[in-house]
Scaffold this motif. Structure first.
Motif, PDB file in Angstrom:
ATOM      1  N   ALA A  97       0.831  -1.213   0.000  1.00 52.27           N
ATOM      2  CA  ALA A  97       0.000   0.000   0.000  1.00 52.27           C
ATOM      3  C   ALA A  97       0.858   1.252   0.000  1.00 52.27           C
ATOM      4  CB  ALA A  97      -0.916  -0.012   1.222  1.00 52.27           C
ATOM      5  N   ILE A  98       1.922   1.259   0.785  1.00 51.27           N
ATOM      6  CA  ILE A  98       2.827   2.412   0.829  1.00 51.27           C
ATOM      7  C   ILE A  98       3.457   2.632  -0.545  1.00 51.27           C
ATOM      8  CG2 ILE A  98       5.034   3.236   1.757  1.00 51.27           C
ATOM      9  CD1 ILE A  98       4.277   1.908   4.400  1.00 51.27           C
ATOM     10  N   SER A  99       3.914   1.558  -1.171  1.00 53.91           N
ATOM     11  CA  SER A  99       4.559   1.659  -2.489  1.00 53.91           C
ATOM     12  C   SER A  99       3.616   2.247  -3.533  1.00 53.91           C
ATOM     13  CB  SER A  99       5.034   0.272  -2.926  1.00 53.91           C
ATOM     14  OG  SER A  99       5.591   0.311  -4.216  1.00 53.91           O
ATOM     15  N   ILE A 100       2.365   1.760  -3.555  1.00 55.67           N
ATOM     16  CA  ILE A 100       1.389   2.237  -4.551  1.00 55.67           C
ATOM     17  C   ILE A 100       1.109   3.726  -4.373  1.00 55.67           C
ATOM     18  CG2 ILE A 100      -1.040   2.087  -5.231  1.00 55.67           C
ATOM     19  CD1 ILE A 100      -0.851  -0.940  -4.694  1.00 55.67           C
ATOM     20  N   HIS A 101       0.890   4.150  -3.112  1.00 54.78           N
ATOM     21  CA  HIS A 101       0.530   5.555  -2.884  1.00 54.78           C
ATOM     22  C   HIS A 101       1.709   6.495  -3.097  1.00 54.78           C
ATOM     23  CE1 HIS A 101      -3.044   3.663  -1.110  1.00 54.78           C
ATOM     24  NE2 HIS A 101      -3.641   4.834  -1.298  1.00 54.78           N
ATOM     25  N   ILE A 102       2.897   6.047  -2.840  1.00 59.83           N
ATOM     26  CA  ILE A 102       4.070   6.874  -3.152  1.00 59.83           C
ATOM     27  C   ILE A 102       4.224   7.017  -4.666  1.00 59.83           C
ATOM     28  CG2 ILE A 102       6.601   6.899  -3.115  1.00 59.83           C
ATOM     29  CD1 ILE A 102       6.513   5.889  -0.264  1.00 59.83           C
ATOM     30  N   PRO A 146      -0.267  19.474  -7.004  1.00 62.94           N
ATOM     31  CA  PRO A 146      -1.661  19.009  -6.998  1.00 62.94           C
ATOM     32  C   PRO A 146      -2.424  19.610  -5.828  1.00 62.94           C
ATOM     33  CG  PRO A 146      -0.148  17.170  -7.251  1.00 62.94           C
ATOM     34  CD  PRO A 146       0.673  18.368  -6.918  1.00 62.94           C
ATOM     35  N   ASP A 147      -3.727  19.470  -5.885  1.00 66.49           N
ATOM     36  CA  ASP A 147      -4.605  19.971  -4.827  1.00 66.49           C
ATOM     37  C   ASP A 147      -4.150  19.442  -3.456  1.00 66.49           C
ATOM     38  OD1 ASP A 147      -7.401  19.271  -3.196  1.00 66.49           O
ATOM     39  OD2 ASP A 147      -7.335  21.269  -4.101  1.00 66.49           O
ATOM     40  N   GLN A 148      -4.261  20.299  -2.425  1.00 65.65           N
ATOM     41  CA  GLN A 148      -3.788  19.933  -1.096  1.00 65.65           C
ATOM     42  C   GLN A 148      -4.496  18.680  -0.571  1.00 65.65           C
ATOM     43  OE1 GLN A 148      -4.179  23.047   1.801  1.00 65.65           O
ATOM     44  NE2 GLN A 148      -3.028  21.950   3.371  1.00 65.65           N
ATOM     45  N   LYS A 149      -5.811  18.590  -0.779  1.00 63.13           N
ATOM     46  CA  LYS A 149      -6.557  17.423  -0.303  1.00 63.13           C
ATOM     47  C   LYS A 149      -6.065  16.146  -0.981  1.00 63.13           C
ATOM     48  CE  LYS A 149     -10.809  19.807   1.028  1.00 63.13           C
ATOM     49  NZ  LYS A 149     -12.279  19.905   0.828  1.00 63.13           N
ATOM     50  N   PHE A 150      -5.694  16.308  -2.251  1.00 65.96           N
ATOM     51  CA  PHE A 150      -5.175  15.152  -3.003  1.00 65.96           C
ATOM     52  C   PHE A 150      -3.889  14.632  -2.356  1.00 65.96           C
ATOM     53  CE2 PHE A 150      -2.281  13.461  -6.203  1.00 65.96           C
ATOM     54  CZ  PHE A 150      -3.068  12.494  -6.834  1.00 65.96           C
ATOM     55  N   LEU A 151      -2.986  15.545  -2.026  1.00 69.31           N
ATOM     56  CA  LEU A 151      -1.712  15.154  -1.408  1.00 69.31           C
ATOM     57  C   LEU A 151      -1.930  14.554  -0.016  1.00 69.31           C
ATOM     58  CD1 LEU A 151       0.595  18.149  -2.381  1.00 69.31           C
ATOM     59  CD2 LEU A 151       0.717  15.816  -3.239  1.00 69.31           C
ATOM     60  N   GLU A 152      -2.741  15.246   0.788  1.00 66.64           N
ATOM     61  CA  GLU A 152      -2.974  14.785   2.150  1.00 66.64           C
ATOM     62  C   GLU A 152      -3.613  13.402   2.182  1.00 66.64           C
ATOM     63  OE1 GLU A 152      -5.282  17.836   3.910  1.00 66.64           O
ATOM     64  OE2 GLU A 152      -3.546  19.070   4.453  1.00 66.64           O
ATOM     65  N   LYS A 153      -4.477  13.159   1.203  1.00 62.35           N
ATOM     66  CA  LYS A 153      -5.158  11.854   1.164  1.00 62.35           C
ATOM     67  C   LYS A 153      -4.149  10.720   1.059  1.00 62.35           C
ATOM     68  CE  LYS A 153      -8.301   9.118  -1.673  1.00 62.35           C
ATOM     69  NZ  LYS A 153      -9.140   9.115  -2.893  1.00 62.35           N
ATOM     70  N   TYR A 154      -3.219  10.852   0.126  1.00 65.09           N
ATOM     71  CA  TYR A 154      -2.236   9.796  -0.083  1.00 65.09           C
ATOM     72  C   TYR A 154      -1.187   9.747   1.036  1.00 65.09           C
ATOM     73  CZ  TYR A 154      -4.218   9.096  -4.716  1.00 65.09           C
ATOM     74  OH  TYR A 154      -5.064   8.812  -5.740  1.00 65.09           O
ATOM     75  N   ILE A 155      -0.786  10.934   1.535  1.00 62.96           N
ATOM     76  CA  ILE A 155       0.189  10.978   2.627  1.00 62.96           C
ATOM     77  C   ILE A 155      -0.395  10.368   3.893  1.00 62.96           C
ATOM     78  CG2 ILE A 155       1.460  12.516   4.194  1.00 62.96           C
ATOM     79  CD1 ILE A 155       1.905  14.368   1.776  1.00 62.96           C
ATOM     80  N   ASP A 156      -1.681  10.614   4.138  1.00 64.41           N
ATOM     81  CA  ASP A 156      -2.336  10.024   5.308  1.00 64.41           C
ATOM     82  C   ASP A 156      -2.343   8.495   5.229  1.00 64.41           C
ATOM     83  OD1 ASP A 156      -2.807  12.454   6.446  1.00 64.41           O
ATOM     84  OD2 ASP A 156      -4.901  12.598   5.789  1.00 64.41           O
ATOM     85  N   VAL A 157      -2.594   7.985   4.022  1.00 65.11           N
ATOM     86  CA  VAL A 157      -2.579   6.534   3.838  1.00 65.11           C
ATOM     87  C   VAL A 157      -1.183   5.987   4.133  1.00 65.11           C
ATOM     88  CG1 VAL A 157      -2.786   4.651   2.160  1.00 65.11           C
ATOM     89  CG2 VAL A 157      -4.471   6.496   2.180  1.00 65.11           C
ATOM     90  N   VAL A 158      -0.149   6.683   3.619  1.00 65.08           N
ATOM     91  CA  VAL A 158       1.231   6.244   3.845  1.00 65.08           C
ATOM     92  C   VAL A 158       1.557   6.250   5.350  1.00 65.08           C
ATOM     93  CG1 VAL A 158       3.661   6.842   3.514  1.00 65.08           C
ATOM     94  CG2 VAL A 158       2.067   6.933   1.576  1.00 65.08           C
TER      95      VAL A 158
END
Length: 399
Positions: free
Chosen positions: A178-183, A201-213
């Motif tokens: 999961a970490i690999s895919i989102h990075i 990219p949009d801030q929400k877009f970045l935060e979404k993936y960073i939160d998952v990581v």
């Protein structure tokens, strides 16, 4: 030697002064030799008369026995009064009061350096002219033997680390994926932005993936910490303890919690006395873990209403001390039953899957065995078998 003494006694009146002196020197020399042999023995030796007054004690016995004073005074009366360890003193008093001169028992005692040592005390009859004239007590240091047995069991338990490592590898695989895919998604988004207008990219877009990581990293950290907890060698301080008083004490501790949740607590402990190689804190962890699992299973079935029962039984059978811990809760499916002691296997949403793994490890550390029986809707029973330490030689009690 007996016939020699008898022969000398008959001819003593006919011996000259020089012959008597020579004979006396010979007897003294033999006595000194015998005394040196007794003092040089690695086996502790205590000789008591029929009134249990001290006749002889060698250095090994004074070293291994927990005594209130050293050296003991010669002809000390009531030998038990000089024994510092309560369990040893009670054993000797019981043997003396019941005139048992053929008995053997093992004890854990605290040495002068504060460490726990294991000693075996054996009693046998002192016979003189075909009559009981006292008691011979042997004291053997069993510490090295017991420590070797403990080490052997620990080495055997290391074999199970292979399966545990495989389980951890499987658990780590998914978070890493999961970490690999989102990075990769973040990298693609940043690259695309740089090739176009240069805006991120949009801030929400970045935060979404960073939160998952971050979540997956936290998950990985928890898996690693749980793994270290599961494989860390158990720090056990073994003593020879009677389990029944401990089981009753543990039950009394969590009885209020069971009562507040309408669960009936039943205790049925055997009358047989047995001292086992145990660590009190670790045994409490075993009972507490099984009790909490039982409480959850009972709540799942009865939902706080009356009807739930939790039981603790004990028995001695075939040189084993058996502890039965059972409940009439929800029980387990065949699939769960087959994997109940596997690391990371859990049916609870917030469970780690390591509780019963630790129970299994502790029981194995005690050189014991644990089995489980369960039926869905009827309850579960955990059967723990712990070895009763056996002495090197079996002695029959005198009647």
């Amino acid at each position: 030697m007996k016939s020699f003494n008898k022969s000398v006694a008959q001819k003593l009146s006919k011996l000259s002064d020089s012959q008597i002196q020579e004979l006396f020197s010979l007897i003294s020399s033999e006595r000194d030799t015998l005394s040196s042999i007794i003092e040089s023995l690695s086996l502790g030796l205590v000789i008591l008369d029929k009134d249990y007054k001290l006749l002889l004690i060698n250095k090994a016995a004074e070293r291994w026995l927990p005594l209130t004073i050293r050296p003991l005074p010669k002809n000390a009366a009531d030998f038990c009064e000089f024994v510092a360890d309560k369990s040893v003193a009670e054993f000797l008093k019981t043997c003396f009061e019941k005139n048992k001169t053929n008995a053997s028992e093992e004890f854990s005692v605290q040495a002068s350096d504060g460490r726990i040592r294991f000693i075996q005390i054996s009693l046998s009859s002192l016979v003189k002219e075909e009559k009981l004239d006292g008691c011979i007590m042997s004291v053997r240091d069993m510490t090295e033997q017991r420590n070797q047995e403990i080490l052997l069991h620990r080495m055997e338990s290391l074999a199970g680390l292979t399966n545990l490592a495989a389980s951890v590898a499987h658990e780590i695989k998914n978070p890493l994926g999961a970490i690999s895919i989102h990075i990769q998604l973040l990298q693609k988004a940043v690259k695309k932005a740089r090739e176009s207008d240069g805006l991120l990219p949009d801030q929400k877009f970045l935060e979404k993936y960073i939160d998952v990581v971050n979540d997956e990293i936290a998950n990985l950290n928890k898996i690693v910490m749980d793994f270290l907890f599961a494989v860390r060698p158990i720090s056990a301080t073994f003593e020879l303890l009677e389990p029944n008083p401990l089981l009753r004490k543990f039950a009394e501790f969590f009885a209020p919690e069971f009562s507040s949740k309408n669960v009936e607590l039943k205790i049925d402990l055997c009358s047989d006395s047995a001292r086992l190689l145990l660590d009190q804190k670790l045994l409490r962890e075993v009972v507490a873990n099984l009790a909490q699992n039982a409480l959850a299973a009972i709540h799942e079935k009865f939902d706080g209403k009356k009807g739930g029962v939790f039981e603790i039984h004990s028995a001695v059978k075939d040189n084993k001390f058996v502890i039965l811990i059972k409940d009439n809760g929800a029980g387990m499916s065949e699939q769960t039953l087959a994997r109940v002691f596997e690391p990371y296997y859990t049916t609870k949403a917030s469970g780690t899957g390591l509780g019963l793994t630790m129970v299994y490890k502790i029981v194995k550390e005690f050189s014991g065995d644990i089995q489980v029986e369960s039926k869905e809707g009827e309850g579960s029973a955990f059967i723990i078998s712990l070895p009763v330490p056996q002495t090197d030689k079996r002695l029959l009690e005198s009647k």
